[in-house]
Every structure is written in C-alpha cells, then in structure tokens.
Write a protein that holds these residues in place. Structure first.
Motif, mmCIF file in Angstrom:
data_model
loop_
_atom_site.group_PDB
_atom_site.id
_atom_site.type_symbol
_atom_site.label_atom_id
_atom_site.label_comp_id
_atom_site.label_asym_id
_atom_site.label_seq_id
_atom_site.Cartn_x
_atom_site.Cartn_y
_atom_site.Cartn_z
ATOM 1 N N ALA A 185 2.158 35.663 30.569
ATOM 2 C CA ALA A 185 3.174 34.769 29.400
ATOM 3 C C ALA A 185 3.745 35.852 28.575
ATOM 4 C CB ALA A 185 2.195 33.653 28.999
ATOM 5 N N VAL A 186 4.976 35.482 28.179
ATOM 6 C CA VAL A 186 5.428 36.245 26.860
ATOM 7 C C VAL A 186 5.844 35.209 25.891
ATOM 8 C CG1 VAL A 186 7.394 37.785 26.197
ATOM 9 C CG2 VAL A 186 6.426 37.990 28.665
ATOM 10 N N VAL A 187 5.016 35.391 24.801
ATOM 11 C CA VAL A 187 5.212 34.400 23.521
ATOM 12 C C VAL A 187 5.597 35.232 22.460
ATOM 13 C CG1 VAL A 187 3.454 33.015 24.667
ATOM 14 C CG2 VAL A 187 3.129 34.756 22.861
ATOM 15 N N GLN A 219 6.178 34.549 32.736
ATOM 16 C CA GLN A 219 6.567 33.048 32.120
ATOM 17 C C GLN A 219 6.741 33.191 30.652
ATOM 18 O OE1 GLN A 219 3.982 29.932 33.627
ATOM 19 N NE2 GLN A 219 4.395 30.513 35.909
ATOM 20 N N PRO A 220 8.056 32.810 30.361
ATOM 21 C CA PRO A 220 8.391 33.015 28.795
ATOM 22 C C PRO A 220 8.154 31.731 28.171
ATOM 23 C CG PRO A 220 10.451 32.770 30.145
ATOM 24 C CD PRO A 220 9.150 32.878 31.200
ATOM 25 N N ALA A 221 7.573 31.558 26.948
ATOM 26 C CA ALA A 221 7.330 30.536 26.152
ATOM 27 C C ALA A 221 8.854 29.730 26.003
ATOM 28 C CB ALA A 221 6.841 31.046 24.583
ATOM 29 N N ARG A 234 19.377 27.796 25.752
ATOM 30 C CA ARG A 234 19.206 27.824 27.107
ATOM 31 C C ARG A 234 18.428 26.597 27.666
ATOM 32 N NH1 ARG A 234 19.405 33.836 29.747
ATOM 33 N NH2 ARG A 234 21.427 34.363 29.192
ATOM 34 N N GLU A 235 18.706 26.150 28.909
ATOM 35 C CA GLU A 235 17.719 25.083 29.471
ATOM 36 C C GLU A 235 16.564 25.761 29.959
ATOM 37 O OE1 GLU A 235 18.101 21.600 29.787
ATOM 38 O OE2 GLU A 235 19.863 21.707 28.506
ATOM 39 N N VAL A 236 15.362 24.931 29.812
ATOM 40 C CA VAL A 236 14.157 25.653 30.381
ATOM 41 C C VAL A 236 14.191 25.419 31.840
ATOM 42 C CG1 VAL A 236 12.869 24.986 28.138
ATOM 43 C CG2 VAL A 236 12.663 23.371 30.232
ATOM 44 N N MET A 288 5.645 23.472 28.734
ATOM 45 C CA MET A 288 5.370 22.290 28.176
ATOM 46 C C MET A 288 6.866 21.225 28.283
ATOM 47 S SD MET A 288 3.852 21.593 24.426
ATOM 48 C CE MET A 288 2.386 22.608 24.917
ATOM 49 N N THR A 289 7.920 22.104 28.034
ATOM 50 C CA THR A 289 9.142 21.177 27.797
ATOM 51 C C THR A 289 9.479 20.547 29.161
ATOM 52 O OG1 THR A 289 9.829 22.700 26.192
ATOM 53 C CG2 THR A 289 11.462 21.193 27.245
#
Length: 433
Positions: A215-217, A259-261, A270-272, A290-291
C-alpha cells in the motif's frame, strides 16, 4: 509462563491433571510466552507441555489428541501487554498530537503480535532474533509491516533508528519461511517517492506472493508540527504523478501489487479503481479500497422504498464529493427523503487532515450549529460513521460524546458502520445495529 485460571471439564488439560493455579512453562521445550503459544499448540495433534504445579513440582507430559479436541484451558492473563515503538519517525502522527487528550492516543504501539491478531502495522525494529524465530515457528501470518522504503540507509534516516535497516532482512527471511505479509509505504514527498518508491516496489515484488500487497498512503500532517521535520503535503499534480507511477509499475508486474490509498484518487480528482483491483481488500483498514467497496455495497443494497424525512450527512472534506454522489444515488430509490451532505473542515488537527475518521465531536458540533443558523435546510437526523468514534464507544477523539453532540445541536443522530449497505439502511429508515 501462563497461569491457569480455569480447566474445562472434558478437556485434555483436565484429563492430565492440570488445575487452577498451575503454570504452563513451555510447549515442546519452547517458553510459553503468551496466549499465542497456547493457541498454536492447542491446534496441534502432538506436542509436549511442561507444567509447574501449585506444589512447586514440575512435570512434562506428551499430548496426543484429535483435531477437534482442546486442552480446555483459560488463563489469568494473555500476556499480550503492548510492545511500544522505539523509532522517532520524521512523519509520526502521534508526535503531531496536541496535549491534553486521553492517554491511549499517545501510545506508539509496535507489536508484531497485534499485527497478527488485529492487522496493526509494525516496523519490526523492536523485535529480537528470538521474536523473529518465534514468528516463523508459530507461523504468525499474515503480518502487516510498515516498510516505508527498502533502502536501508534511507530507512534509518526516516525512522531515526540506526537499526531500522534490519527489518529488510527480516522481511526476506519471513518470505522464505512462508509468512504472508501486507506492507505499506507512508509516502513522504521528496523523501521516499519517485525513484526510491520504484526501488522499494521492485524489491518487495521480488518477494511476491509472500509479500501480497504494497500500500502507498500519503503522510498525515497536522497543524501541531512545531519543531518537527518540515514535510510537504500532497496536491492534485503530485497525486496524479504518484498514481501514474503506480499504474506503470503494476503494468510491469502484471498484477495489482501496489495499492494506493483512496486519498490519492480524491486529490487527483480521479475515479477509484473497481473492486477487482483490490482483491480481498487486505488493506481496507489502511484507507485502500474503502471507496470502491462502499460503492459496491451501496449498489447491492438499493431498493425502492419510502422514508419521508430530512437527513444531514457528515463527512470529511476529502470524501465530500464522493459521499454527495452516493447520497444522490440512494435518494433516487427512497421516496420522500430529503438529504444533504456537509463536508467539515478539520480545525482541531488542521485543514490538511481531511479524512472523516479524524473529525472531532467539537468540530462536528460547531459546523452543524453554523449550518443550522444559515437555515438553508431543516433536517431531523444527523448521520455520521462510527469511525469518528473510539471503537465500541460513543466517544470522539476530543473526548466529547454522541450525547454531548445531540444536546448541543438538538437533533437525532444516526451512527452507521461506515459501509455502503449500512449507509443505505440509514437513509431508507431501516434499523441499524
């Protein structure tokens, strides 16, 4: 050791004469450190157990049992006292907290056992060689690891710990022993991004599928950074660059490893990604996917119904536009519902902290009072998600309560679980657990 609190009738423990007050010293010659040792060996067919009886006598017994049999023991303590962090990270969120909040909010936990049990992220900088061997022996998997960078020298600088590079070796050893890991990189602009991010991603992907995701947050920055390392916040242009880099790397890997936050998509406008991108949502508690899950669950709950009332939905500024769209979708199926969304600026931590979960009761109350004064929309119910509250309670981060909020604004309050299904249930007048 584990001190026995009770022994279940019909269990193997009762059969071999273990009694309340006895102490379990070891399993298969390994020290009984905490409840994880018991759970691991209680699931095995054959092992030895060493017990110190109340009389002081010590005996070792060989256990042979069926899969569905248990020792039937409970203990006075699980011995899972939280292990704390030994780092001084340049981006630590706890260091950016104001004084005077409840003590638990200042605890810097960094406990590999809680990573296994609860999915907490750990740096592994405080584990010993004995801990590492125990992780592999007990197969404590999956683990959730805060990597931040696979560049050992940079990791030492970011965590301000001269031993922080050792974690990289632990990760490689765990992967070789079959331990599953989900990793995260808290992205600090100008520090571990760009070429450093590419390097970390490629190094971690060498360990795929043992390392399942990266993950990249974005780093969280509050207004309480006086005297701390100056760090830059993310913006639209930067978020686009990050997302484009991640896409190119995932295309190279031929799997959605990075997987980006969701925050990057909001900032980039942008749309997730769709749900398939996130697989089983292993990083959803990290704000990743989550979105997408919310939208999927909302759409799966839509049905025509009636609920003639007025509702105001609370949200942080980051997800404001998204929740407005979701409320609009839901309202199209609910006859009589009038609904508005109120994105609230976080004045407690500062406007750069824009997620809903870090809104305080005080900020919510002040914003709603101001909204009511404007008289643009008279609502009966205020709707907010449970992630604004301390788990299992009605207490906000600033120690105000839902009852305090209700008294202050004079409105009924509905708490949702934060998911799309419960969101629709709340708006349609269905009963929320």
């Amino acid at each position: 050791m584990l001190k026995v609190k009770s022994v279940k009738n019909g269990g193997i423990g009762k059969e071999i004469g273990i009694e309340k007050g006895d102490e379990i010293l070891s399993f298969d010659g390994f020290e009984a450190v905490d409840i994880l040792d018991y759970l691991f060996y209680d699931d095995k067919d054959n092992f030895t157990i060493t017990v110190k009886q109340k009389s002081g006598d010590v005996s070792t017994c060989e256990i042979e049992k069926d899969d569905d049999e248990s020792m039937g023991l409970s203990f006075e303590s699980d011995n899972l006292e939280i292990q704390t962090c030994r780092n001084n990270c340049i981006f630590c969120f706890v260091d950016q907290m104001p004084d005077g909040m409840r003590p638990s909010l200042y605890v810097k936990d960094d406990d590999y056992r809680q990573s296994f049990l609860c999915g907490n992220f750990v740096t592994l900088t405080n584990i010993t060689e004995s801990d590492a061997e125990r992780i592999m022996r007990l197969n404590l998997s999956p683990l959730y690891i805060s990597v931040h960078t696979m560049n050992g020298e940079l990791r030492k600088k970011m965590l301000r710990n001269r031993f922080a590079d050792r974690t990289i070796d632990y990760i490689k050893r765990f992967a070789a022993s079959g331990i599953q890991m989900n990793t995260q990189i808290v992205l600090v602009r100008g520090v571990n991004d760009g070429e450093e991010l590419e390097y970390s991603a490629r190094e971690l992907f060498k360990l795929y599928p043992s390392v399942q995701t990266m993950a990249v947050v974005p780093v969280g920055l509050t207004k309480y950074r006086v005297g701390l390392t100056p760090l830059k916040n993310i913006d639209k242009e930067y978020s686009i660059e990050v997302l484009d880099l991640i896409k190119s790397l995932n295309d190279e890997f031929k799997v959605n490893f990075i997987q980006p936050a969701d925050e990057f998509y909001f900032r980039a406008e942008r749309e997730v990604e769709d749900c398939a991108f996130y697989g089983g949502f292993p990083q959803i508690e990290n704000g990743v996917g989550m979105t997408a899950k919310f939208l999927r669950d909302l759409k799966g709950s839509l049905k025509h119904c009636k609920n003639p009332t007025e509702m105001l939905i609370i949200v942080g500024t980051s997800a404001g536009e998204f929740i407005e769209r979701m409320a609009g979708i839901a309202a199209n199926y609910i006859d009589g519902l009038k609904v508005k969304v109120l994105p609230i600026e976080n004045k407690f931590f500062g406007s750069s902290v824009n997620c809903t979960g870090l809104l305080t009761g005080g900020d919510i109350a002040a914003a709603v009072e101001e909204y009511i004064k404007k008289g643009e929309f008279d609502f009966k119910y205020l709707v907010l998600p449970s992630n604004t509250l301390k788990s299992g309670t009605e207490i906000f981060l600033d120690d105000t309560t839902v009852s305090d909020l209700k008294k202050r604004i004079g409105k009924e309050i509905i708490i949702t679980d934060g998911g799309g299904s419960d969101f629709f249930k709340a708006l349609s007048g269905g009963k929320n657990e």
